[in-house]
Design an enzyme around this catalytic site. Structure first.
Site, short mmCIF file in Angstrom:
data_model
loop_
_atom_site.label_atom_id
_atom_site.label_comp_id
_atom_site.label_asym_id
_atom_site.label_seq_id
_atom_site.Cartn_x
_atom_site.Cartn_y
_atom_site.Cartn_z
CG HIS A 78 2.25 -6.09 -4.26
ND1 HIS A 78 1.58 -5.54 -3.20
CD2 HIS A 78 3.01 -5.10 -4.78
CE1 HIS A 78 1.92 -4.27 -3.08
NE2 HIS A 78 2.78 -3.98 -4.03
N GLY B 48 0.87 -1.17 0.00
CA GLY B 48 0.00 0.00 0.00
C GLY B 48 0.89 1.21 0.00
CD GLU B 49 2.67 5.81 -0.07
OE1 GLU B 49 2.62 5.48 -1.27
OE2 GLU B 49 3.72 6.10 0.52
CB CYS C 49 5.15 -3.80 -1.46
SG CYS C 49 5.64 -2.56 -2.66
CD GLU D 262 -0.15 -8.45 -1.83
OE1 GLU D 262 0.87 -9.16 -1.95
OE2 GLU D 262 -0.10 -7.22 -1.73
CB ILE E 169 3.08 -1.82 -7.55
CG1 ILE E 169 2.42 -2.94 -8.36
CG2 ILE E 169 2.37 -0.48 -7.78
CD1 ILE E 169 1.03 -3.33 -7.86
NE ARG F 115 9.10 5.04 1.53
CZ ARG F 115 8.30 6.09 1.38
NH1 ARG F 115 8.79 7.27 1.09
NH2 ARG F 115 7.01 5.96 1.52
N1 GLN Z 1 6.43 2.78 -2.55
C1 GLN Z 1 5.36 2.51 -1.63
C2 GLN Z 1 5.69 3.06 -0.24
O1 GLN Z 1 6.56 3.82 -0.10
C3 GLN Z 1 5.10 1.02 -1.52
C4 GLN Z 1 4.40 0.55 -2.73
C5 GLN Z 1 3.61 -0.69 -2.56
O2 GLN Z 1 3.37 -1.19 -1.46
N2 GLN Z 1 3.15 -1.19 -3.67
O3 GLN Z 1 5.03 2.74 0.69
#
Ligand code: GLN
Length: 272
Positions: A250, A63-64, A96, A252, A165, A126
């Protein structure tokens, strides 16, 4: 070992429901194996300290990472998460953004907001491969998946299709002593997890490199250890250290439950 197993997925933001589905598939597969022990599985979304405390193991989804850490801080979950990973040393897997949160050091953070949970003695870079549009898929050779239900998922012996991603990579394995983290903290645009002084003091051993992405190794612009120096060529995209496992990609999102099966089996072993 009790026959009730609760595995949580941190559900503050990101791809948590996909993990829940694959963990459920992994549990069903494990139950279907010959001589499987009778077990009652609870695969739950974790949003509160109480839910976290009911878990034997936890997944941190992609995610983020900035958003996840902000929401975790606001929900009073950051310290309990650090306890879970670094004091209770329960099995944890981050994918991720989850890997970023589990690193002891990460770079390229905005000035405000990002906090790390820590647990893996690594520095992550990152967005190593660039922006969302530069997302890509790669076939990874993951020898540790030999016993992970390939027949059931019709993927036996096939490389693992992995989706990257805005993915991080592990750009440096940190020495386990405390001073390393202080050195990291002095670097520009770097965030480190809070000191491990409060952790259980149990040795959790070395960082094991579980997977590399061949052909994508990039030279680093500092003079520290590079992925290349640590071993073979290729960016490090999966690591394990004691109870903590992290993947850049990922698993998942591709519907192949082999890594989930492997990890749940690791969890069962740790609970024995
Ligand atoms: N680049 C994202 C972050 O800094 C991570 C991306 C992802 O989980 N697909 O959290």
């Amino acid at each position: 070992m009790s026959n009730e197993i609760t595995i949580g997925v941190l559900a503050l933001q990101g791809a948590f429901s996909e993990h829940i589905q694959l963990l459920q598939q992994a549990a069903n597969y494990i139950d279907s194996e010959p001589n499987a022990a009778p077990r009652k599985w609870h695969i739950i979304e974790v949003r509160t300290v109480e839910q976290l405390q009911s878990c034997s193991a936890l997944v941190l989804p992609g995610g983020e990472s900035t958003t996840i850490s902000l929401v975790a801080a606001r929900s009073g979950l950051l310290e309990p998460l650090r306890d879970f990973v670094k004091v209770s040393r329960k099995p944890v897997w981050g994918t991720c953004a989850g890997l970023i949160l589990l690193a002891e050091s990460a770079n390229r953070t905005k000035q405000t907001g990002q906090e790390l949970i820590g647990g893996l003695d690594v520095r992550v870079n990152r967005n190593h491969f660039g922006r969302q549009v530069e997302s890509f898929e790669a076939a990874l050779d993951l020898p540790f998946l030999v016993d992970a239900g390939g027949e059931a998922f019709a993927t036996s012996n096939k490389p693992f299709r992995s989706v990257f991603i805005r993915a991080p990579v592990v750009e440096r394995v940190l020495a386990p002593q405390a001073g390393e983290q202080e050195e990291e903290a002095k670097l520009d645009d770097t965030v480190v997890a809070p000191s491990k002084a409060a952790s259980s003091g149990k040795s959790i051993g070395k960082v094991e490199i579980m997977a590399r992405l061949p052909g994508r190794a990039k030279a680093l612009n500092d003079n520290k250890t590079t992925a290349r120096e640590v071993g073979e060529e290729g960016d490090i995209v999966a690591v394990r250290q004691g109870n903590v496992f992290g993947t850049s990609f990922h698993p998942e999102l591709t519907g192949d439950a082999r890594i989930h099966v492997w990890w749940v089996k690791q969890v069962l072993q740790a609970l024995q």
